[in-house]
Design an enzyme around this catalytic site. Structure first.
Site, short mmCIF file in Angstrom:
data_model
loop_
_atom_site.label_atom_id
_atom_site.label_comp_id
_atom_site.label_asym_id
_atom_site.label_seq_id
_atom_site.Cartn_x
_atom_site.Cartn_y
_atom_site.Cartn_z
N ASP A 103 24.69 22.30 -4.37
CA ASP A 103 25.72 23.16 -4.94
C ASP A 103 25.02 24.27 -5.72
O ASP A 103 24.06 24.01 -6.44
CB ASP A 103 26.66 22.37 -5.84
CG ASP A 103 28.00 23.08 -5.94
OD1 ASP A 103 28.62 23.33 -4.88
OD2 ASP A 103 28.40 23.45 -7.05
N ASP A 159 23.98 37.30 -1.56
CA ASP A 159 22.62 37.80 -1.25
C ASP A 159 22.51 39.33 -1.30
O ASP A 159 21.51 39.84 -1.80
CB ASP A 159 22.17 37.29 0.14
CG ASP A 159 21.60 35.88 0.09
OD1 ASP A 159 21.40 35.35 -1.03
OD2 ASP A 159 21.35 35.31 1.16
N LYS A 190 12.72 34.70 1.01
CA LYS A 190 13.71 34.17 0.06
C LYS A 190 13.25 32.81 -0.48
O LYS A 190 13.37 32.53 -1.66
CB LYS A 190 15.09 34.06 0.74
CG LYS A 190 16.18 33.58 -0.21
CD LYS A 190 17.58 33.56 0.41
CE LYS A 190 18.58 32.91 -0.53
NZ LYS A 190 19.92 32.74 0.03
P1 IMP Z 1 28.32 26.74 -2.84
O1 IMP Z 1 29.55 26.16 -3.48
O2 IMP Z 1 27.06 26.09 -3.28
O3 IMP Z 1 28.37 26.81 -1.35
O4 IMP Z 1 28.17 28.24 -3.32
C1 IMP Z 1 29.06 28.90 -4.17
C2 IMP Z 1 29.13 30.37 -3.76
O5 IMP Z 1 27.87 30.98 -4.00
C3 IMP Z 1 29.47 30.57 -2.29
O6 IMP Z 1 30.36 31.65 -2.17
C4 IMP Z 1 28.15 30.94 -1.65
O7 IMP Z 1 28.30 31.85 -0.60
C5 IMP Z 1 27.39 31.56 -2.81
N1 IMP Z 1 25.98 31.22 -2.69
C6 IMP Z 1 25.42 29.99 -2.80
N2 IMP Z 1 24.09 30.06 -2.62
C7 IMP Z 1 23.81 31.36 -2.39
C8 IMP Z 1 22.61 32.04 -2.09
O8 IMP Z 1 21.50 31.49 -1.97
N3 IMP Z 1 22.74 33.37 -1.91
C9 IMP Z 1 23.92 34.04 -2.02
N4 IMP Z 1 25.07 33.44 -2.27
C10 IMP Z 1 25.02 32.10 -2.45
#
Ligand code: IMP
Length: 202
Positions: free
Chosen positions: A72, A155, A175
């Site tokens: 997460d 990103d 990255k």
């Molecule tokens: P999640 O709940 O961990 O999937 O991520 C929460 C939000 O942050 C989601 O909208 C993802 O697209 C964004 N997110 C998570 N990790 C990254 C990353 O490494 N780069 C850019 N956006 C991220």
């Protein structure tokens, strides 16, 4: 595609192929094979990424009984008092990168941090084990998606402190040298390598 799982195998439950590819590259450095379980496990709303990840890994494990990780992540923006933080997925879905840039329009302080928590669970553990990673950087003034169309989520608007490129302008390998997720993955991989050696008595 001819994809084989060799040696130590664990699974990564995620609906996000970008996260999986980042993990696959990091794990290959440690000779750990990883299979993608393509489903989104339970994601509760909570202020702590660790609590969210722990709940999520137990939910995923209850469905497949395989040794697995979930991850997460969240983006915290200093000038917005840490927002969106654990609410990053909701913020991305609703206002997206354009909305965040709009919120930041007249703000000089662009400092922000990406956080990641990996939670691992298998039958041998009493409770999930968590590993954290974070990277400091800044929110750009405009979206910079890069020419290869790589990257996902925030990103295109996040530039790590040690770089002049946004995450979206980098290859996965670039990255992975800097990212919050790669740091958490490496901590997990180090621990996993050590504990599996102990179990084999070597
Ligand atoms: P999640 O709940 O961990 O999937 O991520 C929460 C939000 O942050 C989601 O909208 C993802 O697209 C964004 N997110 C998570 N990790 C990254 C990353 O490494 N780069 C850019 N956006 C991220």
């Amino acid at each position: 595609m001819n994809f084989q799982l060799k040696g130590k195998v664990i699974f990564f439950a995620t609906g996000n192929i970008h996260k999986f590819n980042e993990a696959r590259e990091v794990f290959s450095e440690y000779k750990i094979s990883v299979g993608m379980l393509r489903f989104k496990s339970l994601e509760i709303q909570n202020d702590s990424l660790k609590v969210i990840a722990k709940t999520s890994v137990l939910d995923a494990f209850s469905r497949c009984n395989l040794p697995l990780i979930v991850e997460d992540a969240g983006l915290s923006i200093d000038a917005l008092k840490g927002f969106p933080g654990p609410y990053s997925a909701y913020a991305y879905k609703t206002i997206g990168n354009k909305g965040l840039l709009k919120l930041m329009e007249n703000i000089e302080n662009r400092e922000s941090k990406f956080h990641s928590v990996i939670a691992y669970y298998s039958t041998e553990l009493k409770s999930p084990k968590c590993f954290k990673g974070e990277v400091a950087g800044e929110i750009t003034r405009e979206e910079k998606p890069g020419s290869r169309g790589s990257g996902f989520g925030f990103d295109p608007i996040f530039k790590p402190a040690k770089s002049n490129k946004t995450f979206a302008e980098m290859t996965t390998m670039e990255k992975n040298r800097l990212s919050h997720r790669a740091q958490a993955l490496r901590k997990f991989a180090e621990w996993y390598r050590k504990t599996s050696k102990i179990k084999q008595g070597s």
